[in-house]
Design a protein around this motif. Structure first.
Motif, PDB file in Angstrom:
ATOM      1  N   ASP A   1       0.836  -1.208   0.000  1.00 23.57           N
ATOM      2  CA  ASP A   1       0.000   0.000   0.000  1.00 23.57           C
ATOM      3  C   ASP A   1       0.869   1.256   0.000  1.00 23.57           C
ATOM      4  O   ASP A   1       0.582   2.231  -0.704  1.00 23.57           O
ATOM      5  CB  ASP A   1      -0.928   0.009   1.219  1.00 23.57           C
ATOM      6  CG  ASP A   1      -2.086  -0.971   1.072  1.00 23.57           C
ATOM      7  OD1 ASP A   1      -2.354  -1.406  -0.067  1.00 23.57           O
ATOM      8  OD2 ASP A   1      -2.706  -1.299   2.096  1.00 23.57           O
ATOM      9  N   GLU A   2       1.917   1.237   0.796  1.00 22.16           N
ATOM     10  CA  GLU A   2       2.820   2.394   0.848  1.00 22.16           C
ATOM     11  C   GLU A   2       3.585   2.563  -0.462  1.00 22.16           C
ATOM     12  O   GLU A   2       3.962   3.676  -0.836  1.00 22.16           O
ATOM     13  CB  GLU A   2       3.816   2.232   1.997  1.00 22.16           C
ATOM     14  CG  GLU A   2       3.206   2.379   3.377  1.00 22.16           C
ATOM     15  CD  GLU A   2       4.235   2.158   4.476  1.00 22.16           C
ATOM     16  OE1 GLU A   2       5.415   1.880   4.153  1.00 22.16           O
ATOM     17  OE2 GLU A   2       3.868   2.255   5.663  1.00 22.16           O
ATOM     18  N   ALA A   3       3.813   1.458  -1.171  1.00 25.55           N
ATOM     19  CA  ALA A   3       4.593   1.513  -2.411  1.00 25.55           C
ATOM     20  C   ALA A   3       3.797   2.065  -3.593  1.00 25.55           C
ATOM     21  O   ALA A   3       4.393   2.499  -4.583  1.00 25.55           O
ATOM     22  CB  ALA A   3       5.112   0.122  -2.760  1.00 25.55           C
ATOM     23  N   LYS A   4       2.463   2.059  -3.503  1.00 24.41           N
ATOM     24  CA  LYS A   4       1.661   2.463  -4.656  1.00 24.41           C
ATOM     25  C   LYS A   4       2.016   3.850  -5.185  1.00 24.41           C
ATOM     26  O   LYS A   4       2.235   4.022  -6.400  1.00 24.41           O
ATOM     27  CB  LYS A   4       0.170   2.389  -4.331  1.00 24.41           C
ATOM     28  CG  LYS A   4      -0.712   2.708  -5.535  1.00 24.41           C
ATOM     29  CD  LYS A   4      -2.184   2.669  -5.212  1.00 24.41           C
ATOM     30  CE  LYS A   4      -3.008   2.937  -6.464  1.00 24.41           C
ATOM     31  NZ  LYS A   4      -2.648   4.183  -7.165  1.00 24.41           N
ATOM     32  N   PRO A   5       2.082   4.905  -4.346  1.00 25.61           N
ATOM     33  CA  PRO A   5       2.442   6.222  -4.897  1.00 25.61           C
ATOM     34  C   PRO A   5       3.841   6.270  -5.486  1.00 25.61           C
ATOM     35  O   PRO A   5       4.115   7.082  -6.380  1.00 25.61           O
ATOM     36  CB  PRO A   5       2.306   7.167  -3.701  1.00 25.61           C
ATOM     37  CG  PRO A   5       2.336   6.306  -2.500  1.00 25.61           C
ATOM     38  CD  PRO A   5       1.748   4.997  -2.910  1.00 25.61           C
ATOM     39  N   ASP A   6       4.729   5.396  -5.014  1.00 24.84           N
ATOM     40  CA  ASP A   6       6.072   5.343  -5.605  1.00 24.84           C
ATOM     41  C   ASP A   6       6.016   4.767  -7.017  1.00 24.84           C
ATOM     42  O   ASP A   6       6.691   5.258  -7.928  1.00 24.84           O
ATOM     43  CB  ASP A   6       7.009   4.509  -4.727  1.00 24.84           C
ATOM     44  CG  ASP A   6       7.301   5.187  -3.398  1.00 24.84           C
ATOM     45  OD1 ASP A   6       7.073   6.404  -3.292  1.00 24.84           O
ATOM     46  OD2 ASP A   6       7.746   4.502  -2.460  1.00 24.84           O
ATOM     47  N   PHE A   7       5.221   3.749  -7.204  1.00 30.99           N
ATOM     48  CA  PHE A   7       5.066   3.188  -8.548  1.00 30.99           C
ATOM     49  C   PHE A   7       4.295   4.132  -9.460  1.00 30.99           C
ATOM     50  O   PHE A   7       4.502   4.136 -10.682  1.00 30.99           O
ATOM     51  CB  PHE A   7       4.402   1.812  -8.479  1.00 30.99           C
ATOM     52  CG  PHE A   7       5.375   0.705  -8.206  1.00 30.99           C
ATOM     53  CD1 PHE A   7       5.940  -0.012  -9.248  1.00 30.99           C
ATOM     54  CD2 PHE A   7       5.757   0.404  -6.912  1.00 30.99           C
ATOM     55  CE1 PHE A   7       6.863  -1.021  -9.009  1.00 30.99           C
ATOM     56  CE2 PHE A   7       6.679  -0.604  -6.656  1.00 30.99           C
ATOM     57  CZ  PHE A   7       7.237  -1.321  -7.711  1.00 30.99           C
TER      58      PHE A   7
END
Length: 232
Positions: free
Chosen positions: A60-66
């Protein structure tokens, strides 16, 4: 179809891990990478990202990074790096990834006449940071790489090229032989891309040829935040 590579993006949209604290090469580095990416890469091209993509701890935390890179052109092939803590079970990772991403783990993919496989790997014997406790992880990563290469071998047909992605450098500074290099020779690998190394004091060749295999270092700060075109 062209093939490009970059690694160690360390995107931190929602985490307090700014990379510019490590020096000038990291100032506006993501914008520089994106600008170069958009100039070089077409929709039918491939971009290899050899780990350490996001500082996130969960999917969930990685989504904005992707979200930062998902709309950039090309098909993105990724492997896990040592700081990709968000990477959980491979089925969950694959369900999470945007449509134009492929995650490799103990397997391979064939695109045209190019077969790509990969694994995180680990620090190898003879490296300054290799300790006794690293031996177990190193041997486990050798087995994972062996699984990936075995899968790749099943996909290969005459005239195909075999490319391997690893996160860690597959050799020490003396280029001494090790089990990973033995696998590359056994499976007749053509090209290897890797990352992990950082900093202006790193003494590493961005490109070298060893036993007929071409090796490309793709850590973003060491390649001036530009995608490296891979000769396949």
């Amino acid at each position: 179809m062209k093939v490009f590579a970059i690694s160690d993006l360390h995107i931190s949209t929602n985490t307090n891990k700014p990379m510019d604290v490590f020096g000038g090469n990291w100032v506006n580095y993501l914008e520089n990478i994106k600008n170069d990416w958009q100039m070089k890469v077409g929709d039918d091209d491939i971009v290899l990202i050899s780990g350490d993509i996001s500082w996130a701890m969960t999917l969930d935390e990685a989504k904005p990074d992707f979200d930062v890179i998902k709309d950039l052109p090309g098909k993105k092939i990724i492997i896990r790096g040592n700081h990709d803590y968000w990477w959980s079970a491979i089925s969950k990772v694959r369900d999470f990834l945007p449509e134009n991403f492929v995650a490799l783990q103990n397997d391979a993919i064939k695109i045209g006449s190019l077969v790509i496989c990969g694994s995180r790997a680990w620090s190898v014997p003879g490296s300054p940071d290799f300790k006794e406790q690293d031996k177990k992880i190193y041997l486990r990563e050798v087995e994972r790489l062996k699984l990936s290469l075995a899968h790749a071998k099943k996909l290969l047909t005459e005239g195909d090229k075999l490319l391997v992605m690893v996160h860690y450098p597959p050799f020490n500074v003396k280029r001494e032989n090790n089990l990973i290099l033995d696998l590359f020779k056994e499976f007749q690998v053509d090209v290897v891309v890797y990352g992990h190394l950082h900093g202006k004091n790193v003494k590493a060749d961005k490109f070298l040829q060893l036993d007929g295999i071409r090796y490309y270092l793709t850590s973003c700060d060491l390649v001036n935040n530009k995608l490296v075109e891979i000769d396949v």
